[in-house]
Design a protein around this motif. Sequence first.
Motif, mmCIF file in Angstrom:
data_model
loop_
_atom_site.group_PDB
_atom_site.id
_atom_site.type_symbol
_atom_site.label_atom_id
_atom_site.label_comp_id
_atom_site.label_asym_id
_atom_site.label_seq_id
_atom_site.Cartn_x
_atom_site.Cartn_y
_atom_site.Cartn_z
ATOM 1 N N UNK A 111 47.516 -6.985 -13.774
ATOM 2 C CA UNK A 111 45.553 -6.861 -13.732
ATOM 3 C C UNK A 111 45.326 -5.202 -13.485
ATOM 4 N N UNK A 112 44.376 -5.799 -13.781
ATOM 5 C CA UNK A 112 43.347 -4.719 -14.419
ATOM 6 C C UNK A 112 42.019 -4.176 -14.177
ATOM 7 N N UNK A 113 42.068 -3.201 -13.516
ATOM 8 C CA UNK A 113 40.698 -2.609 -12.806
ATOM 9 C C UNK A 113 40.492 -1.026 -13.886
ATOM 10 N N UNK A 114 38.862 -1.382 -13.908
ATOM 11 C CA UNK A 114 38.313 -0.341 -14.409
ATOM 12 C C UNK A 114 37.543 0.214 -13.727
ATOM 13 N N UNK A 115 36.885 1.791 -14.102
ATOM 14 C CA UNK A 115 36.167 2.776 -13.528
ATOM 15 C C UNK A 115 35.713 4.204 -14.684
ATOM 16 N N UNK A 116 34.779 4.397 -13.900
ATOM 17 C CA UNK A 116 33.676 5.473 -14.570
ATOM 18 C C UNK A 116 32.871 5.256 -15.291
ATOM 19 N N UNK A 173 46.357 -3.706 -25.935
ATOM 20 C CA UNK A 173 44.712 -3.009 -25.141
ATOM 21 C C UNK A 173 43.818 -2.612 -25.614
ATOM 22 N N UNK A 174 43.059 -3.340 -25.411
ATOM 23 C CA UNK A 174 41.804 -3.526 -25.863
ATOM 24 C C UNK A 174 40.453 -3.415 -24.518
ATOM 25 N N UNK A 175 39.507 -2.487 -24.958
ATOM 26 C CA UNK A 175 38.039 -2.052 -24.648
ATOM 27 C C UNK A 175 36.898 -3.485 -25.223
ATOM 28 N N UNK A 217 24.750 -0.121 -23.805
ATOM 29 C CA UNK A 217 24.728 -0.624 -22.405
ATOM 30 C C UNK A 217 24.807 -1.846 -22.147
ATOM 31 N N UNK A 218 26.146 -1.929 -21.248
ATOM 32 C CA UNK A 218 26.545 -3.063 -21.058
ATOM 33 C C UNK A 218 27.636 -3.113 -19.780
ATOM 34 N N UNK A 219 28.434 -3.730 -20.120
ATOM 35 C CA UNK A 219 29.523 -3.927 -18.929
ATOM 36 C C UNK A 219 30.934 -3.499 -19.511
ATOM 37 N N UNK A 220 31.093 -3.262 -19.551
ATOM 38 C CA UNK A 220 32.913 -2.721 -20.143
ATOM 39 C C UNK A 220 34.154 -3.512 -19.634
ATOM 40 N N UNK A 221 34.751 -4.120 -20.174
ATOM 41 C CA UNK A 221 35.998 -4.413 -20.038
ATOM 42 C C UNK A 221 37.913 -4.375 -20.151
ATOM 43 N N UNK A 222 38.252 -4.385 -19.050
ATOM 44 C CA UNK A 222 39.572 -4.056 -20.487
ATOM 45 C C UNK A 222 40.370 -5.661 -20.672
ATOM 46 N N UNK A 253 37.016 -7.041 -14.443
ATOM 47 C CA UNK A 253 36.790 -6.963 -13.294
ATOM 48 C C UNK A 253 34.824 -6.614 -13.384
ATOM 49 N N UNK A 254 35.435 -5.551 -15.845
ATOM 50 C CA UNK A 254 34.045 -4.644 -15.465
ATOM 51 C C UNK A 254 33.792 -3.352 -14.724
#
Length: 129
Positions: free
Chosen positions: A3-8, A34-36, A91-96, A121-122
Motif C-alpha cells: 500500500x502506498x500513500x502520497x502526501x505533500x 520505487x518511482x514517482x 503541474x500534475x497529479x504525482x503518483x508513487x 492514489x496521487x
Amino acid sequence: QVKLVESGGDSVQSGGSLRLSCVASGKGYLPYCMAWFRQAPGKDRELVATIAPGGGAVTSYADSVGGRFAISQGAENMLYLDMRSLKPDDTAKYYCAATIAYGPGTWCQRRSKDDYQFWGQGTQVTVSS
C-alpha cells in the motif's frame, strides 16, 4: 499487498519548491524499485524518477526534471521527491509506484509504467506562473 500513500502536494508559484512524501506498507523483505510518476490533465502518465533498493541507491530522472528534482528513500519505508525551481509545466497529479526489483540498480531504470504493480492514489501539485 503493498500500500502506498502520497502526501505533500500543494499549490505553489513558479520557482517554488515542494517535498512529496510516500509511505509504503506491506513490502515485507523483498527489494522494490520505487518511482514517482505524474499525470497532467489530458496527458499520459509519465515517469519522473526512479530509485533502486539498497544503500547507495541508483536513481534516474526524466530529462524534463533532471537537476531540479531529487528522489530519495528514508527510514520507515518512506519515499521522497524534492522538487525545486518548479514550473507551470510541472503541474500534475504525482503518483508513487513500486515493483519488485528482480535485478541490480540499473534494472529499475529500465522499468516502464506498465511494469509497476503497486500505485498510490496521487497528490496534486499545481504551479502557477
